[in-house]
Design an enzyme around this catalytic site. Sequence first.
Site, PDB file in Angstrom:
ATOM      1  N   ASN A 212      36.167  26.265  45.636  1.00  0.00           N
ATOM      2  CA  ASN A 212      36.892  26.193  44.370  1.00  0.00           C
ATOM      3  C   ASN A 212      35.878  26.122  43.231  1.00  0.00           C
ATOM      4  O   ASN A 212      34.672  26.102  43.480  1.00  0.00           O
ATOM      5  CB  ASN A 212      37.875  25.008  44.367  1.00  0.00           C
ATOM      6  CG  ASN A 212      37.159  23.689  44.578  1.00  0.00           C
ATOM      7  OD1 ASN A 212      36.351  23.285  43.748  1.00  0.00           O
ATOM      8  ND2 ASN A 212      37.436  23.033  45.696  1.00  0.00           N
ATOM      9  N   HIS A 213      36.366  26.079  42.013  1.00  0.00           N
ATOM     10  CA  HIS A 213      35.471  26.223  40.854  1.00  0.00           C
ATOM     11  C   HIS A 213      34.805  24.920  40.405  1.00  0.00           C
ATOM     12  O   HIS A 213      34.092  24.907  39.417  1.00  0.00           O
ATOM     13  CB  HIS A 213      36.236  26.829  39.682  1.00  0.00           C
ATOM     14  CG  HIS A 213      36.652  28.241  39.922  1.00  0.00           C
ATOM     15  ND1 HIS A 213      35.752  29.263  40.089  1.00  0.00           N
ATOM     16  CD2 HIS A 213      37.881  28.796  40.060  1.00  0.00           C
ATOM     17  CE1 HIS A 213      36.396  30.391  40.307  1.00  0.00           C
ATOM     18  NE2 HIS A 213      37.691  30.138  40.302  1.00  0.00           N
TER      19      HIS A 213
END
Length: 405
Positions: A212-213
Amino acid sequence: MSNILAYKHIILGVTGGIAAYKAAILCSRLVQAGATVDVVMTEAAQRFISPLTFQALTHRRVYLDMFNIPSEENIPHITLADQANLLIIAPATANTLAKLANGLADNLLTAIALATHAPILVAPAMETDMWQHPATQANLTRLKAWGATLAGPAEGRLASGAVGRGRMVEPDEIVETARILLAETGDLANCKLVVTAGGTREAIDPVRFIGNHSTGKMGYAIAHAARDRGASVTLITTASLPPPLGVKLIKVASAQQMRAAVLKAIRLTDVLVMSAAVADFRPATVAEQKIKKKADSSIGLSIDLVRTSDILADVAVHVDRPRVTVGFAAESENLLDNAESKLKRKNLDMIAANNISATDAGFGVDTNRVTLLFADGTKNALPLMSKRSVAEIILDNVVDLLCEA
Ligand SMILES: Cc1cc2nc3c(=O)[nH]c(=O)nc-3n(C[C@H](O)[C@H](O)[C@H](O)COP(=O)(O)O)c2cc1C
């Protein structure tokens, strides 16, 4: 907002080594951080750098001579020793270390060191042979036994051109060490805090993962701020950011590894802050070899996903449950409803809800806009601010929650 250096009275002792020029950078950093800095130079130090440099940086008189006492003043070495919150000696020559280790007080700096009750931080700088000499090593052992803190020396290129141990550590590291020493009186002193940071990576095969970011910036800001308030901090992270000095770092990759690390670390922990973005799903199986594409380009790939264990739910029922548990809810819709339900479901004391669809908040940026929700139903919507400021406000609330717990 906690800036442990603000309004602190720091005496910066500068002794006669080549690294004295770096003391000017150190002095400037301390002044910029809001400290009141009185510089005391040995006679040898004045051969390397002018007192005028420090006078200009501090806007204060520079102390050079024990016997130069303007008639209306108190005795400088006693007054300075009494006022100091911290004495930093950087660079510290072999000669000055030897004097300190033997209780000599034949110049203003060594007299202050003997008279002060403030913590003493020494940053030695010398050629490797001088550093390795048994006399220097014995002097340092003695100084440490008396409570002095050592920063460095580092390995690297020395003034002589040789490479080895003896280089003064960089001014920023000395400032960080100063913060740690001053934090011993902070509002989280004697508190053990575990914080998680970054996004987990769930392996698909040896080269690919589902991630994920999250970059870990929020968790690192919390770790940094908690350390500056005196907490003993363990940072469990997937991120590769440089860790704050003095923080115990545990590197993990997957949700499963993070769960194991958290459950182990929370033993005898007062506060857990789960700011990591932990995957909810992972591939059911991890391919041993890299998955190759088929010659027929119309054939795609499906990956079966299974749920990962919910770390906060496990913490909630754990025998070592911390006194205060803080969660984060990164949401793209129904922010407050989702955060409130997570707060209740996981029995948290506080949750920081952030809307990750904004470009100036959430993943990757240095700012954040969060709403804090508490178990008693209260809410506090914070405006856009630096992640460090968010961290400080979260910790202000943690201090209050610890008092109530
Ligand atoms: C060019 C030069 C560089 C020096 N660099 C160092 C040094 O890096 N570390 C050190 O311990 N002594 C160094 N010395 C020796 C000290 O200046 C000397 O021991 C002096 O007496 C230290 O006095 P102080 O401790 O009162 O400042 C250097 C001397 C010279 C001439």
